[in-house]
Design a protein around this motif. Structure first.
Motif, mmCIF file in Angstrom:
data_model
loop_
_atom_site.group_PDB
_atom_site.id
_atom_site.type_symbol
_atom_site.label_atom_id
_atom_site.label_comp_id
_atom_site.label_asym_id
_atom_site.label_seq_id
_atom_site.Cartn_x
_atom_site.Cartn_y
_atom_site.Cartn_z
ATOM 1 N N ILE A 409 59.787 -29.430 -26.025
ATOM 2 C CA ILE A 409 58.654 -30.307 -25.694
ATOM 3 C C ILE A 409 57.985 -30.692 -27.005
ATOM 4 O O ILE A 409 57.681 -29.841 -27.837
ATOM 5 C CB ILE A 409 57.643 -29.598 -24.764
ATOM 6 N N GLU A 410 57.797 -31.995 -27.186
ATOM 7 C CA GLU A 410 57.150 -32.493 -28.392
ATOM 8 C C GLU A 410 55.683 -32.764 -28.073
ATOM 9 O O GLU A 410 55.367 -33.339 -27.026
ATOM 10 C CB GLU A 410 57.830 -33.796 -28.836
ATOM 11 N N ILE A 411 54.810 -32.333 -28.950
ATOM 12 C CA ILE A 411 53.379 -32.578 -28.752
ATOM 13 C C ILE A 411 52.913 -33.536 -29.838
ATOM 14 O O ILE A 411 52.974 -33.229 -31.027
ATOM 15 C CB ILE A 411 52.571 -31.261 -28.814
ATOM 16 N N VAL A 412 52.507 -34.713 -29.412
ATOM 17 C CA VAL A 412 52.023 -35.711 -30.364
ATOM 18 C C VAL A 412 50.503 -35.572 -30.447
ATOM 19 O O VAL A 412 49.798 -35.858 -29.481
ATOM 20 C CB VAL A 412 52.409 -37.136 -29.902
ATOM 21 N N PRO A 413 49.994 -35.077 -31.587
ATOM 22 C CA PRO A 413 48.542 -34.823 -31.671
ATOM 23 C C PRO A 413 47.715 -36.097 -31.579
ATOM 24 O O PRO A 413 48.090 -37.131 -32.133
ATOM 25 C CB PRO A 413 48.367 -34.192 -33.045
ATOM 26 N N GLU A 414 46.625 -35.993 -30.839
ATOM 27 C CA GLU A 414 45.671 -37.111 -30.790
ATOM 28 C C GLU A 414 44.352 -36.704 -31.445
ATOM 29 O O GLU A 414 43.700 -37.507 -32.067
ATOM 30 C CB GLU A 414 45.425 -37.537 -29.338
ATOM 31 N N GLN A 415 43.990 -35.444 -31.255
ATOM 32 C CA GLN A 415 42.751 -34.963 -31.861
ATOM 33 C C GLN A 415 42.903 -33.521 -32.344
ATOM 34 O O GLN A 415 43.614 -32.734 -31.720
ATOM 35 C CB GLN A 415 41.609 -35.028 -30.856
ATOM 36 N N PHE A 416 42.238 -33.217 -33.453
ATOM 37 C CA PHE A 416 42.216 -31.863 -33.996
ATOM 38 C C PHE A 416 40.784 -31.331 -33.890
ATOM 39 O O PHE A 416 39.833 -32.052 -34.181
ATOM 40 C CB PHE A 416 42.610 -31.864 -35.479
ATOM 41 N N PHE A 417 40.654 -30.079 -33.480
ATOM 42 C CA PHE A 417 39.339 -29.440 -33.433
ATOM 43 C C PHE A 417 39.441 -28.107 -34.174
ATOM 44 O O PHE A 417 40.425 -27.380 -34.016
ATOM 45 C CB PHE A 417 38.911 -29.137 -31.990
ATOM 46 N N LEU A 418 38.413 -27.818 -34.935
ATOM 47 C CA LEU A 418 38.370 -26.533 -35.631
ATOM 48 C C LEU A 418 37.567 -25.558 -34.784
ATOM 49 O O LEU A 418 36.537 -25.921 -34.208
ATOM 50 C CB LEU A 418 37.718 -26.721 -37.002
ATOM 51 N N TRP A 419 38.058 -24.333 -34.687
ATOM 52 C CA TRP A 419 37.311 -23.290 -33.977
ATOM 53 C C TRP A 419 37.080 -22.126 -34.932
ATOM 54 O O TRP A 419 37.989 -21.717 -35.651
ATOM 55 C CB TRP A 419 38.100 -22.820 -32.751
ATOM 56 N N LYS A 420 35.844 -21.655 -34.945
ATOM 57 C CA LYS A 420 35.527 -20.473 -35.747
ATOM 58 C C LYS A 420 34.868 -19.485 -34.814
ATOM 59 O O LYS A 420 33.976 -19.866 -34.049
ATOM 60 C CB LYS A 420 34.548 -20.837 -36.861
ATOM 61 N N ALA A 421 35.274 -18.222 -34.901
ATOM 62 C CA ALA A 421 34.688 -17.211 -34.014
ATOM 63 C C ALA A 421 33.192 -17.121 -34.232
ATOM 64 O O ALA A 421 32.431 -16.835 -33.319
ATOM 65 C CB ALA A 421 35.336 -15.854 -34.265
ATOM 66 N N ARG A 423 31.259 -19.507 -34.712
ATOM 67 C CA ARG A 423 30.581 -20.663 -34.107
ATOM 68 C C ARG A 423 31.267 -20.929 -32.777
ATOM 69 O O ARG A 423 32.450 -21.212 -32.751
ATOM 70 C CB ARG A 423 30.724 -21.901 -34.990
ATOM 71 N N THR A 424 30.541 -20.829 -31.690
ATOM 72 C CA THR A 424 31.215 -20.907 -30.386
ATOM 73 C C THR A 424 31.728 -22.311 -30.084
ATOM 74 O O THR A 424 32.663 -22.469 -29.316
ATOM 75 C CB THR A 424 30.265 -20.473 -29.262
ATOM 76 N N GLU A 425 31.110 -23.327 -30.684
ATOM 77 C CA GLU A 425 31.482 -24.705 -30.342
ATOM 78 C C GLU A 425 32.666 -25.202 -31.185
ATOM 79 O O GLU A 425 32.807 -24.844 -32.353
ATOM 80 C CB GLU A 425 30.259 -25.607 -30.538
ATOM 81 N N LEU A 426 33.494 -26.043 -30.565
ATOM 82 C CA LEU A 426 34.620 -26.631 -31.295
ATOM 83 C C LEU A 426 34.094 -27.754 -32.193
ATOM 84 O O LEU A 426 33.176 -28.475 -31.800
ATOM 85 C CB LEU A 426 35.638 -27.209 -30.312
ATOM 86 N N ILE A 427 34.696 -27.879 -33.371
ATOM 87 C CA ILE A 427 34.244 -28.922 -34.306
ATOM 88 C C ILE A 427 35.365 -29.950 -34.427
ATOM 89 O O ILE A 427 36.478 -29.627 -34.819
ATOM 90 C CB ILE A 427 33.945 -28.323 -35.703
#
Lengths: 429, 169
Positions: A409-421, A423-427
């Motif tokens: 299965i190929e996953i074509v990225p549309e968006q990247f989000f950074l997660w840091k433990a 900081r609960t919110e995705l950036i």
């Protein structure tokens, strides 16, 4: 935010678009209908000339092919401009705005006409002066064939107008390629500087690449001009040279942009992606329940790939809905507050969900799939060899049998989000 | 109590059936520090995010805190269904991979008492420093408590996936 709306008072349009907006009945119609009207105009004009002057059928076919090429090219250029104006930009900063607006300003600058005028002048000069150099062009051929003293004005007007329209597009495309090359080099400069690199989203670069493909198709439509070129050996050589050069340059341009896409991913994330063995893959099950499982994955610098059983729930879900998410994190055993991760959301492509689609995909994308297999083998050499030892004892769905039980299965990225433990919110990146 | 990571019997009610989870499943609800939580965004795309969590005393109900303005809260307000997973992966031996996936329906609770209670349980399971580092300060005002009630549990060992069946009425 749409790229074209960055400077609202100014309309980013090619000259041809502005001409269509100013001339009736083209201004009453929208693209592609107005462009189709242009094709019909040339076709019926050519048909009229064929009946009035009884010109040979081959000339009529060549003229019609020229009009068809003009039609396809115009559709391509208009679509390119439109998709570029509508490219969604993730976030606007002073740096990327300067870069993107600069690109648009250059692209839609009136100086794009200069190359077209040069090409047109060269072709027309060739039409009227080539005999002086001992070269007979197709205007002289037809004059001789039809025993005319001079080319009829209506036919000459048709030839000159079609020539101008074609030269305008040939010149414009060449200009677009030059602007794209400059854009790529500027972008490469930005991406080399760590502070400036953070101002560019890889999604934006991918969106630019998508629009470049549209222009690529517009150039490829130039092959419909070949029958027209066959009327005159010099024009044929010029046309073929043009097509080879432009297609070559555009290919290099797109490859360069693809390379820049990988470079635009922050270094820390790239090393996290390359060093992590397992990722969590999320899909949507029937009944609108999310589904999530850990899986092996590889990244080829552009897209992510996972290998799974064709009977898996993931494949069933993705066959129904292509939306997918993949989460990769560092899984620190010590201080969990230092754990970081990246969430990638995008669209998926299954390389065969049953026997028939599996065979078809392996026939079409065999080399590509082999390359993915090699990436897996390189990353999970020991894991695969362990699996290989036991796979015969497993149910068929989990055996290492391409097409019959396993698929990619190929996953074509549309968006990247950074997660840091911490900081609960995705950036959003 | 099992907030501190001690394994004990967990009673689950799944689709009207009640049963006690076997210990190999229970430890996945108690031991891990993070659960991967998958939700569906308002525009219908899956989203994954790790969460710190506690499971309520003797139940398989999982509780965690999320910011009121976070995307996770927005997703669960729109669609309360979520999936949670955790696993023990082995870098070289595929047969040693184990894990669990829970499909659950969530309930959002912004009562100060509930949020405070969940916060205290989190502090017991992790420790105050870690929870403060992860969730920040002003927890009571800025967070909502999410309770996830399982409707389906799937577990795997190596490549073998099984759905946990709750047979008692």
């Amino acid at each position: 935010m749409k790229l074209g709306s960055m400077q609202p008072p100014k309309k980013y349009k090619f000259l041809q678009e502005q001409v269509f907006e100013g001339i009736w009945p083209f201004n009453k119609l929208k693209s592609p209908v107005n462009v189709f009207l242009l094709l019909l105009l040339y076709f019926f004009w050519g048909l009229g000339l064929y009946f009035i002057y009884e010109i040979p059928m081959s000339y009529f076919i060549a003229g019609s092919c020229g009009a068809l090429g003009l039609f396809l090219w115009t559709i391509g250029i208009f679509h390119y401009a439109d998709s570029l104006r509508n490219v969604e930009v993730e976030r606007i900063t002073k740096v990327n705005q300067k870069f993107l607006v600069g690109f648009l300003e250059n692209l839609f600058h009136p100086s794009s006409l200069v190359i077209s005028v040069v090409v047109f002048t060269f072709v027309v000069t060739y039409f009227f002066t080539s005999q002086a150099f001992g070269i007979e062009n197709f205007l002289f051929f037809i004059q001789k064939e039809m025993n005319w003293n001079s080319v009829p004005p209506l036919l000459l007007l048709y030839v000159l107008l079609l020539t101008f329209d074609l030269c305008y597009r040939l010149g414009l495309s060449f200009y677009v390629i030059i602007v794209q090359i400059r854009r790529n080099f500027r972008l490469a400069q930005y991406l080399k500087t760590p502070i400036l690199k953070t101002q560019f989203s890889s999604t934006d670069i991918r969106n630019l690449e998508k629009t470049d493909y549209i222009h690529y198709l517009a150039i490829v439509s130039g092959f419909t001009l070949i029958p027209l070129g066959l009327m005159d050996p010099v024009l044929f050589v010029m046309l073929c040279t043009y097509l080879v050069v432009t297609i070559g340059l555009t290919t290099v341009n797109i490859l360069h942009l693809r390379l820049l896409y990988e470079r635009s991913i922050p270094d820390g994330l790239l090393s996290l992606i390359r060093s992590t063995k397992f990722a969590q893959v999320g899909t949507i099950s029937p009944g609108n329940f999310p589904h999530i499982t850990p899986t092996l994955f590889v990244f080829d610098g552009r897209n992510f790939f996972i290998a799974t059983s064709i009977k898996s729930q993931k494949v069933k879900n993705l066959h129904r809905l292509k939306d997918i998410a993949i989460f990769i994190d560092s899984r620190k055993d010590g201080d969990i507050t230092k754990d970081v991760g990246v969430l990638i959301t995008g669209r998926s492509r299954i390389y065969g969900h049953d026997l028939h689609t599996g065979i078809l995909n392996y026939l079409i994308f065999g080399l590509h799939l082999f390359r993915i297999y090699l990436l897996f083998k390189k990353k999970y050499l020991k894991y695969i060899s362990e699996y290989w030892k036991i796979h015969r004892r497993l149910p068929q769905a989990w055996q290492l049998l391409p097409i019959l039980s396993r698929t990619f299965i190929e996953i074509v990225p549309e968006q990247f989000f950074l997660w840091k433990a911490s900081r609960t919110e995705l950036i959003k990146l | 109590m099992n907030y501190c990571g001690r394994i004990m019997k967990i009673k689950c009610q799944i689709n009207g059936h009640t049963c006690v989870l076997p210990s190999f499943l229970t430890r996945f609800l108690v031991k891990p520090l993070f659960l991967y939580c998958s939700t569906i965004t308002p525009n219908g795309k899956p989203q994954i995010q790790p969460i710190i969590f506690v499971n309520e005393l003797g139940k398989c109900n999982i509780a965690f805190l999320v910011k009121k303005q976070s995307s996770l809260t927005r997703n669960l307000q729109k669609n309360p269904k979520l999936a949670l997973t955790t696993d023990e992966t082995h870098p070289t031996d595929p047969l040693k991979n184990k894990g669990i996936m829970i499909e659950a329906v969530s309930q959002l609770n912004d009562s100060k008492d509930e949020v405070e209670e969940c916060f205290n349980y989190l502090r017991k399971k992790y420790n105050s420093d870690i929870v403060t580092k992860i969730l920040g300060i002003d927890i009571i005002l800025n967070y909502v408590k999410i309770q996830a009630f399982p409707v389906k549990i799937v577990y795997w060992k190596g490549p073998f996936f099984k759905k946990f069946k709750c047979n008692q009425r």
